[in-house]
Design a protein around this motif. Structure first.
Motif, mmCIF file in Angstrom:
data_model
loop_
_atom_site.group_PDB
_atom_site.id
_atom_site.type_symbol
_atom_site.label_atom_id
_atom_site.label_comp_id
_atom_site.label_asym_id
_atom_site.label_seq_id
_atom_site.Cartn_x
_atom_site.Cartn_y
_atom_site.Cartn_z
ATOM 1 N N ASP A 95 3.645 0.973 60.352
ATOM 2 C CA ASP A 95 2.384 0.255 60.562
ATOM 3 C C ASP A 95 2.700 -0.978 61.406
ATOM 4 N N TRP A 96 2.167 -1.023 62.631
ATOM 5 C CA TRP A 96 2.538 -2.037 63.637
ATOM 6 C C TRP A 96 1.300 -2.851 63.994
ATOM 7 N N LYS A 97 1.414 -4.193 63.897
ATOM 8 C CA LYS A 97 0.266 -5.075 64.145
ATOM 9 C C LYS A 97 0.618 -6.143 65.180
ATOM 10 N N ASP A 98 -0.439 -6.702 65.790
ATOM 11 C CA ASP A 98 -0.285 -7.760 66.797
ATOM 12 C C ASP A 98 0.700 -7.343 67.889
ATOM 13 N N ILE A 99 0.510 -6.161 68.411
ATOM 14 C CA ILE A 99 1.466 -5.578 69.341
ATOM 15 C C ILE A 99 1.586 -6.429 70.604
ATOM 16 N N GLN A 100 2.813 -6.645 71.030
ATOM 17 C CA GLN A 100 3.055 -7.288 72.317
ATOM 18 C C GLN A 100 2.857 -6.242 73.405
ATOM 19 N N VAL A 101 1.864 -6.471 74.255
ATOM 20 C CA VAL A 101 1.536 -5.484 75.281
ATOM 21 C C VAL A 101 1.529 -6.145 76.653
ATOM 22 N N ARG A 102 1.779 -5.332 77.656
ATOM 23 C CA ARG A 102 1.680 -5.760 79.056
ATOM 24 C C ARG A 102 0.374 -5.216 79.610
ATOM 25 N N LEU A 103 -0.522 -6.112 80.000
ATOM 26 C CA LEU A 103 -1.825 -5.718 80.528
ATOM 27 C C LEU A 103 -1.922 -6.108 82.000
ATOM 28 N N VAL A 104 -2.968 -5.633 82.659
ATOM 29 C CA VAL A 104 -3.130 -5.823 84.100
ATOM 30 C C VAL A 104 -4.333 -6.719 84.377
ATOM 31 N N ARG A 105 -4.131 -7.760 85.201
ATOM 32 C CA ARG A 105 -5.222 -8.650 85.610
ATOM 33 C C ARG A 105 -6.021 -8.024 86.750
ATOM 34 N N PRO A 106 -7.167 -8.612 87.098
ATOM 35 C CA PRO A 106 -7.955 -8.089 88.235
ATOM 36 C C PRO A 106 -7.193 -8.077 89.554
ATOM 37 N N THR B 228 0.435 -10.288 76.151
ATOM 38 C CA THR B 228 -0.419 -10.846 75.113
ATOM 39 C C THR B 228 -0.250 -10.017 73.844
ATOM 40 N N ASN B 229 -0.821 -10.484 72.736
ATOM 41 C CA ASN B 229 -0.881 -9.695 71.500
ATOM 42 C C ASN B 229 -2.227 -9.007 71.432
ATOM 43 N N ALA B 230 -2.219 -7.707 71.238
ATOM 44 C CA ALA B 230 -3.492 -6.978 71.188
ATOM 45 C C ALA B 230 -3.285 -5.640 70.495
ATOM 46 N N GLY B 231 -4.118 -5.377 69.523
ATOM 47 C CA GLY B 231 -4.160 -4.035 68.967
ATOM 48 C C GLY B 231 -3.178 -3.763 67.838
ATOM 49 N N LYS B 232 -3.343 -2.570 67.293
ATOM 50 C CA LYS B 232 -2.494 -2.064 66.212
ATOM 51 C C LYS B 232 -2.077 -0.641 66.557
ATOM 52 N N ALA B 233 -1.016 -0.193 65.916
ATOM 53 C CA ALA B 233 -0.549 1.173 66.139
ATOM 54 C C ALA B 233 -0.029 1.755 64.840
ATOM 55 N N ARG B 234 -0.061 3.082 64.795
ATOM 56 C CA ARG B 234 0.477 3.832 63.658
ATOM 57 C C ARG B 234 1.446 4.863 64.212
ATOM 58 N N ILE B 235 2.626 4.929 63.610
ATOM 59 C CA ILE B 235 3.646 5.890 64.037
ATOM 60 C C ILE B 235 4.171 6.605 62.803
ATOM 61 N N TYR B 236 4.200 7.909 62.858
ATOM 62 C CA TYR B 236 4.821 8.653 61.764
ATOM 63 C C TYR B 236 5.509 9.881 62.335
ATOM 64 N N GLY B 237 6.493 10.374 61.600
ATOM 65 C CA GLY B 237 7.217 11.510 62.150
ATOM 66 C C GLY B 237 8.308 12.029 61.251
ATOM 67 N N LEU B 238 9.014 12.992 61.787
ATOM 68 C CA LEU B 238 10.121 13.666 61.128
ATOM 69 C C LEU B 238 11.318 13.643 62.061
ATOM 70 N N LEU C 105 7.001 13.468 66.397
ATOM 71 C CA LEU C 105 6.500 12.104 66.364
ATOM 72 C C LEU C 105 5.017 12.053 66.716
ATOM 73 N N LYS C 106 4.308 11.175 66.049
ATOM 74 C CA LYS C 106 2.929 10.867 66.401
ATOM 75 C C LYS C 106 2.811 9.350 66.478
ATOM 76 N N ALA C 107 2.609 8.813 67.684
ATOM 77 C CA ALA C 107 2.553 7.363 67.891
ATOM 78 C C ALA C 107 1.294 7.043 68.685
ATOM 79 N N GLU C 108 0.355 6.314 68.091
ATOM 80 C CA GLU C 108 -0.928 6.069 68.747
ATOM 81 C C GLU C 108 -1.517 4.730 68.332
ATOM 82 N N LEU C 109 -2.370 4.190 69.203
ATOM 83 C CA LEU C 109 -3.118 2.987 68.874
ATOM 84 C C LEU C 109 -4.143 3.302 67.795
ATOM 85 N N THR C 110 -4.399 2.330 66.923
ATOM 86 C CA THR C 110 -5.380 2.540 65.859
ATOM 87 C C THR C 110 -6.593 1.631 65.994
#
Length: 751
Positions: free
Chosen positions: A572-583, A590-600, A621-626
């Motif tokens: 369970d991943w929160k306040d993800i550090q992400v690289r975003l694109v300006r205009p 910035t910090n944005a979003g959450k993600a869930r990762i689970y797997g074998l 593996l299943k890794a996605e934004l929530t």
């Protein structure tokens, strides 16, 4: 996920092999990993006879910052030994890390490749700030608190082993080990006797236009006395370039050379005390940026100048180990310096373009120096008592000096008439930027374990940390008139990172474990220039954190002919550090979003016969934004797959030993990696989605070994990482490719 494992491969043979491997690996175990390589060795025995039965009893690791056996570790771990690295001919990270369970190795600019563990990453390239995977050599951290100058691609020659720890390692290893950690363990000098080894080889890569790659390496271990020894390692390696630069007309422009060495000095004044000194120096140079432009055709890129790269690292460590009556002391001090020179061709995108003659090459150059110092002291109890404990403290500093220049021949004479001359320095470096950063981190950490019985162990631990990061920036020149001197920026953070594990060993051959652990990664400031648009760039971003929960099993069967290491996990991943694109298409963090990762993750090693061993590693593996990230451009949506987080990862190694003269062994390797997005901002552009086949014949006669080998035999052409879609049709996507088919021979000698 099993359906994805069965997705069609590119050939009928590949489809058959992939399907059978998936079935066998899934049938072998449904839980978490410690690579098959960690379960059993793969090097041919010296006498050419069959290998010993698979066993976990003698695999030694230092994952818990004390020497122990892999079977006792609660958590996912791989330990790749020197013998295994030699048996498959591994030279660099790309040759073995991507075959470990849960690990995806993202090839990048020389010195800037990355590894993502358990899908914990927001790009298939370099993160905006501190990376999500911790890198260490002999427990010494190599990861800076900010954007990495470059993680050294340590050559595997004379390494004792490489440990890959999956899941957050924040308690014992600290920041940046958000998804896991990779620890190189070097061979120390040994006063016990003289030792020496030499290795040399040549190879030919498809589309290298006849230029041969080569390796030459040597090691000598010199006992000075019964208590003092010196070990020296030297190496040189050149990987021939296979990309053609259609802009400069250079064929095979992307040669990469690695030169360096290590020295180890060990003094053992008594059985209880050991003092170890180690020094390492390595230089990695590239003749041109090694990413292809998809719009230029196969194995091609386009630029008006060759974009050189140069990454140097020097590392010095001192380690004192002393065994008291009731505890073992370890004290480590280190200093490493990294320098980075990176050239980029911006001839068609720079703001200077409209003012300069057509087709004038414009070079953007970044010089970066990092000076990092670390001290750590820890005490650990003996490992055979009812109570087991470890307590320690660490302090690290990282000072970074960065200079950036944009230049073009004759630019000063032209642009000084367009903008005030006082904003320039009188050279063709018409855009200049300077930044000085200081990072500080201190921590207290520890673990305590209770052995309820011979079978049950409960361990709890934590890390109390405090960090500070300061940066000052100055910008001058054509883009920054008047010059810019924003206020210094500081980030202060502190916190506590806990971990708990429960281990159950019903027999000597079986271990069950459960782990709950927290990981963190330090925040960073944005150093990008202000946007000349209606957009306010955030000053920076804070730390992101995640919780990891896992259940696992390690066991041996069939008189130890078969070894299984398997596990399942949820993150369970929160306040993800992400690289975003300006205009204006510039990126920011910035910090944005959450993600869930689970797997074998599962690893299986099986002695099919006394002379045939089969190993397979499987990760699902299943890794996605929530949640949606509405501030991103384009908007990021819930359910979006994380970059580089392939749903299916599979590797197989079949080793056949022959009881004949020359002690031959035949090693066949296969791996499959399913497709994944390159970036969050451009999910249409993908990486991976390929099968790779390698073959190697090892021979030995006396002290001399011979190998004939080939990698990527089917010549798969596929990106392993990239920067998404360019707005210029001339480029398309910037992609780092799987190395084309390479054939080679290697000769080695051991005393």
């Amino acid at each position: 996920m099993f359906q994805q494992c069965r997705r069609p491969a590119r050939t009928a043979h590949a489809r058959t092999l992939l399907f059978l491997s998936c079935c066998l690996a899934l049938g072998a175990g449904m839980a978490q990993p410690a690579s098959a390589q960690a379960v059993a060795g793969s090097a041919a025995p010296a006498d050419g006879k069959s290998r010993d039965a698979v066993t976990l009893d003698h695999v030694v690791v230092t994952a818990s910052k004390r020497v122990g056996q892999l079977k006792d570790v609660a958590g996912g771990i791989s330990a790749v030994s020197q013998e295994e690295l030699e048996a498959v001919g591994a030279q660099s990270n790309a040759d073995y890390l991507g075959r470990q369970p849960g690990v995806v190795f993202n090839v990048g600019t020389p010195g800037q490749s990355t590894a993502v563990i358990r899908g914990v990453g927001t790009t298939a390239g370099i993160d905006q700030g501190q990376g999500p995977t911790g890198w260490y050599i002999d427990d010494v951290p190599l990861s800076e608190p900010s954007y990495a100058v470059g993680i050294p691609d340590i050559d595997t020659f004379d390494l004792q082993r490489v440990e890959v720890l999956r899941g957050p390692q924040g308690t014992l290893f600290g920041a940046s080990s958000l998804g896991g950690a990779i620890n190189y363990i070097t061979n120390r000098a040994d006063p016990g006797g003289f030792d020496a080894a030499v290795e040399a080889g040549i190879n030919n890569t498809y589309n290298a236009h006849g230029e041969l790659g080569y390796t030459a390496k040597a090691m000598v271990n010199l006992p000075v006395s019964e208590t003092l020894a010196l070990r020296i390692v030297g190496l040189t390696r050149m990987d021939a370039g296979y990309l053609d630069n259609t802009g400069t007309g250079d064929k095979g422009s992307t040669d990469v050379s690695v030169n360096g060495g290590r020295a180890s000095l060990v003094w053992q004044p008594s059985d209880a005390t050991t003092l170890s000194l180690m020094g390492m120096y390595q230089v990695l140079k590239g003749d041109d940026q090694n990413y292809a432009h998809s719009a230029q055709g196969k194995y091609a890129r386009n630029s008006l100048l060759l974009a050189r790269t140069d990454y140097d690292i020097s590392l010095f460590t001192a380690r004192l180990e002393h065994a008291f009556d009731g505890a073992d002391l370890t004290a480590i001090v280190s200093r490493d310096k990294k320098t980075h020179e990176l050239h980029s061709d911006v001839s068609r995108t720079s703001a200077l373009r409209p003012f300069l003659p057509v087709d004038t090459p414009i070079d953007a150059t970044e010089y970066m120096d990092i000076d990092m110092r670390t001290a750590e002291v820890r005490l650990a109890s003996p490992a055979d008592g009812r109570w087991e404990w470890l307590v320690g403290g660490m302090y690290t500093t990282a000072d970074r000096d960065t200079r950036t220049f944009t230049s073009a021949e004759g630019a000063y004479g032209i642009l000084s008439k367009v903008r005030p001359e006082a904003e320039y320095d009188g050279t063709d470096n018409v855009v200049r930027g300077y930044s000085v950063a200081e990072g500080r981190e201190s921590a207290l950490f520890g673990e305590i374990g209770l052995n309820f019985s011979d079978a049950w162990n409960l361990t709890v631990g934590g890390r109390l940390f405090k960090s500070r990061y300061d940066i000052r920036i100055d910008r001058y020149g054509f883009i920054y008139v008047p010059s810019q001197h924003p206020d210094p920026y500081r980030i202060d953070e502190d916190g506590f990172v806990p971990k708990m594990s429960l281990r159950y060993r019903p027999s000597a051959d079986t271990t069950w474990y459960a782990v709950a652990s927290k990981g963190f990664r330090l925040g960073n400031p944005n150093t990008i220039y202000p946007c000349a648009c209606d957009f306010v760039t955030p000053d920076g971003w804070g730390s992101d954190k995640l919780w990891n929960y896992e259940l696992g099993l390690r066991s041996s069967f069939l008189d130890r002919r078969l070894a299984l290491d398997a596990g399942v996990f949820y993150i369970d991943w929160k306040d993800i550090q992400v690289r975003l694109v300006r205009p204006d298409n510039a990126t920011y963090g910035t910090n944005a979003g959450k993600a869930r990762i689970y797997g074998l993750e599962s690893s299986l090693s099986f002695d099919v016969t006394p002379n045939v061993n089969w190993r397979t590693n499987l990760t699902l593996l299943k890794a996605e934004l929530t949640e949606d990230v509405l501030t991103a451009s384009p908007v990021l949506r819930r359910g979006q797959q994380l970059p580089g987080a392939s749903d299916v990862q599979l590797s197989n190694t079949l080793t056949w030993y022959f009881d004949t003269a020359w002690q031959p062994s035949l090693v066949f390797q296969h791996r499959y990696l399913s497709e994944a997005p390159q970036t969050l901002s451009d999910p249409v552009a993908t990486v991976a989605g390929f099968n790779q086949f390698d073959l190697r014949l090892n021979l030995r006669r006396g002290n001399i070994g011979y190998s004939i080998w080939g990698t990527n035999l089917t010549n798969e052409h596929v990106p392993l990482s990239g920067y998404g879609t360019s707005t210029l049709a001339l480029y398309g996507r910037s992609e780092f490719l799987l190395r084309p088919r390479t054939l080679g021979v290697t000769v080695s000698w051991k005393y």
